[in-house]
Design a protein around this motif. Sequence first.
Motif, PDB file in Angstrom:
ATOM      1  N   THR A 199     -25.165  30.377 -10.785  1.00 20.29           N
ATOM      2  CA  THR A 199     -24.644  30.064  -9.458  1.00 20.29           C
ATOM      3  C   THR A 199     -25.769  29.469  -8.620  1.00 20.29           C
ATOM      4  N   VAL A 200     -25.441  28.398  -7.893  1.00 17.41           N
ATOM      5  CA  VAL A 200     -26.402  27.746  -7.006  1.00 17.41           C
ATOM      6  C   VAL A 200     -26.034  28.075  -5.566  1.00 17.41           C
ATOM      7  N   LEU A 201     -27.031  28.428  -4.768  1.00 16.70           N
ATOM      8  CA  LEU A 201     -26.843  28.727  -3.348  1.00 16.70           C
ATOM      9  C   LEU A 201     -27.567  27.646  -2.548  1.00 16.70           C
ATOM     10  N   PHE A 202     -26.801  26.766  -1.926  1.00  9.85           N
ATOM     11  CA  PHE A 202     -27.366  25.669  -1.148  1.00  9.85           C
ATOM     12  C   PHE A 202     -27.632  26.148   0.277  1.00  9.85           C
ATOM     13  N   THR A 203     -28.761  25.752   0.864  1.00  2.00           N
ATOM     14  CA  THR A 203     -29.058  26.148   2.237  1.00  2.00           C
ATOM     15  C   THR A 203     -29.323  24.920   3.098  1.00  2.00           C
ATOM     16  N   ILE A 204     -29.356  25.140   4.400  1.00  2.00           N
ATOM     17  CA  ILE A 204     -29.621  24.049   5.351  1.00  2.00           C
ATOM     18  C   ILE A 204     -31.121  23.949   5.660  1.00  2.00           C
ATOM     19  N   TYR A 205     -31.935  24.800   5.036  1.00  2.00           N
ATOM     20  CA  TYR A 205     -33.352  24.886   5.395  1.00  2.00           C
ATOM     21  C   TYR A 205     -34.230  24.045   4.472  1.00  2.00           C
ATOM     22  N   LYS A 206     -35.433  23.776   4.940  1.00  2.00           N
ATOM     23  CA  LYS A 206     -36.411  23.062   4.132  1.00  2.00           C
ATOM     24  C   LYS A 206     -37.176  24.035   3.238  1.00  2.00           C
ATOM     25  N   LEU A 207     -37.697  23.519   2.145  1.00  2.00           N
ATOM     26  CA  LEU A 207     -38.466  24.343   1.222  1.00  2.00           C
ATOM     27  C   LEU A 207     -39.632  25.029   1.925  1.00  2.00           C
ATOM     28  N   SER A 208     -40.199  24.368   2.920  1.00  2.00           N
ATOM     29  CA  SER A 208     -41.354  24.927   3.625  1.00  2.00           C
ATOM     30  C   SER A 208     -41.024  26.231   4.341  1.00  2.00           C
ATOM     31  N   LEU A 209     -39.736  26.554   4.504  1.00  2.00           N
ATOM     32  CA  LEU A 209     -39.332  27.794   5.168  1.00  2.00           C
ATOM     33  C   LEU A 209     -40.025  29.008   4.566  1.00  2.00           C
ATOM     34  N   ILE A 210     -40.012  29.120   3.247  1.00  2.00           N
ATOM     35  CA  ILE A 210     -40.549  30.328   2.622  1.00  2.00           C
ATOM     36  C   ILE A 210     -42.080  30.357   2.658  1.00  2.00           C
ATOM     37  N   TYR A 211     -42.702  29.200   2.908  1.00  2.00           N
ATOM     38  CA  TYR A 211     -44.153  29.134   2.998  1.00  2.00           C
ATOM     39  C   TYR A 211     -44.648  29.356   4.428  1.00  2.00           C
ATOM     40  N   GLU A 212     -43.899  28.841   5.378  1.00  2.00           N
ATOM     41  CA  GLU A 212     -44.392  28.784   6.755  1.00  2.00           C
ATOM     42  C   GLU A 212     -43.754  29.800   7.693  1.00  2.00           C
ATOM     43  N   ASN A 213     -42.481  30.146   7.470  1.00  2.00           N
ATOM     44  CA  ASN A 213     -41.732  30.913   8.472  1.00  2.00           C
ATOM     45  C   ASN A 213     -41.379  32.332   8.059  1.00  2.00           C
ATOM     46  N   TYR A 214     -41.923  32.799   6.955  1.00  2.00           N
ATOM     47  CA  TYR A 214     -41.505  34.109   6.445  1.00  2.00           C
ATOM     48  C   TYR A 214     -41.886  35.255   7.380  1.00  2.00           C
ATOM     49  N   ARG A 215     -42.840  35.018   8.301  1.00  2.00           N
ATOM     50  CA  ARG A 215     -43.237  36.076   9.230  1.00  2.00           C
ATOM     51  C   ARG A 215     -42.326  36.142  10.464  1.00  2.00           C
ATOM     52  N   LEU A 216     -41.500  35.143  10.677  1.00  4.54           N
ATOM     53  CA  LEU A 216     -40.656  35.099  11.862  1.00  4.54           C
ATOM     54  C   LEU A 216     -39.484  36.060  11.728  1.00  4.54           C
ATOM     55  N   TYR A 217     -39.037  36.602  12.846  1.00  2.18           N
ATOM     56  CA  TYR A 217     -38.000  37.640  12.818  1.00  2.18           C
ATOM     57  C   TYR A 217     -36.711  37.139  12.184  1.00  2.18           C
ATOM     58  N   TRP A 218     -36.364  35.867  12.424  1.00  2.00           N
ATOM     59  CA  TRP A 218     -35.085  35.370  11.923  1.00  2.00           C
ATOM     60  C   TRP A 218     -35.123  35.100  10.418  1.00  2.00           C
ATOM     61  N   PHE A 219     -36.326  35.060   9.848  1.00  2.00           N
ATOM     62  CA  PHE A 219     -36.402  34.895   8.395  1.00  2.00           C
ATOM     63  C   PHE A 219     -35.817  36.113   7.690  1.00  2.00           C
ATOM     64  N   GLU A 220     -36.026  37.285   8.251  1.00  2.00           N
ATOM     65  CA  GLU A 220     -35.438  38.487   7.669  1.00  2.00           C
ATOM     66  C   GLU A 220     -33.915  38.453   7.770  1.00  2.00           C
ATOM     67  N   ASP A 221     -33.396  37.854   8.833  1.00  2.00           N
ATOM     68  CA  ASP A 221     -31.940  37.675   8.934  1.00  2.00           C
ATOM     69  C   ASP A 221     -31.442  36.777   7.803  1.00  2.00           C
ATOM     70  N   PHE A 222     -32.194  35.713   7.541  1.00  2.00           N
ATOM     71  CA  PHE A 222     -31.856  34.808   6.439  1.00  2.00           C
ATOM     72  C   PHE A 222     -31.853  35.556   5.110  1.00  2.00           C
ATOM     73  N   ARG A 223     -32.892  36.347   4.857  1.00  2.00           N
ATOM     74  CA  ARG A 223     -32.977  37.105   3.602  1.00  2.00           C
ATOM     75  C   ARG A 223     -31.842  38.118   3.486  1.00  2.00           C
ATOM     76  N   GLU A 224     -31.542  38.791   4.578  1.00  2.00           N
ATOM     77  CA  GLU A 224     -30.473  39.785   4.544  1.00  2.00           C
ATOM     78  C   GLU A 224     -29.130  39.133   4.244  1.00  2.00           C
ATOM     79  N   ASN A 225     -28.871  37.980   4.844  1.00  2.00           N
ATOM     80  CA  ASN A 225     -27.624  37.270   4.569  1.00  2.00           C
ATOM     81  C   ASN A 225     -27.585  36.769   3.128  1.00  2.00           C
ATOM     82  N   LEU A 226     -28.726  36.286   2.655  1.00  2.00           N
ATOM     83  CA  LEU A 226     -28.803  35.828   1.268  1.00  2.00           C
ATOM     84  C   LEU A 226     -28.537  36.994   0.319  1.00  2.00           C
ATOM     85  N   TYR A 227     -29.126  38.130   0.605  1.00  2.00           N
ATOM     86  CA  TYR A 227     -28.922  39.321  -0.225  1.00  2.00           C
ATOM     87  C   TYR A 227     -27.466  39.761  -0.204  1.00  2.00           C
ATOM     88  N   LYS A 228     -26.858  39.765   0.976  1.00  2.00           N
ATOM     89  CA  LYS A 228     -25.455  40.158   1.091  1.00  2.00           C
ATOM     90  C   LYS A 228     -24.563  39.257   0.231  1.00  2.00           C
TER      91      LYS A 228
END
Length: 202
Positions: free
Chosen positions: A85-114
């Motif tokens: 299964t492929v999960l397409f996102t609206i984000y750039k690859l740099s998200l996981i390199y640059e923005n992982y410390r931001l609060y909304w990144f955890e929201d992204f991960r939680e939604n991805l996990y769900k």
Amino acid sequence: MSTLLHAITNVTLDLKQLEKTAGIILKQLKELNFDKTSYRNAKGETIKENKDWTYEIEDDPDYPPLNIDFHGSFAIIPTLYEHSTVLFTIYKLSLIYENYRLYWFEDFRENLYKMVKMLGGTEVIFLADNAGTPLCDFLDMAQEDCTYETVKERLIAKFGQPVTDYSQLDYESLDYAEIKEFFLDDFKDLKKLQTYKVSKTL
């Protein structure tokens, strides 16, 4: 050309029950109650998109592979193939390199996990859609219905064991054409948190 972040997960599809499976997943996607995406128009106004979940079954034997392709105004969109299964996102690859410390990144991960958990998966591997990065070749493999485990094994053969800690990704040295690693998220921290919450309610 932007290099978008996408993921693959260890979820397979029973081709004998495409319509039934699509209907079940459609209902479950709606129950996740994800926020819809938005964008800014030329006037600087924030426009909320409003397309709800829909799906299309691509089962033309002349244009394989067969799949269930979901659509909607959401940040993460799944397409299910027989073997992955492929999960397409609206984000750039740099998200996981640059923005992982931001609060909304955890929201992204939680939604991805769900979403992954709802579909029956346990982990994701992040890939990219730009032919300028080697990760694109492995996304193509998944979209050609190569099994998740095969894609994972070939990634390991090329890059070695996956990075599993976001803090180990170095944005300053990120070069899409010369990328030297791939990232696997098994959501271990979120699984532990969920187990703790369940235990507290018992």
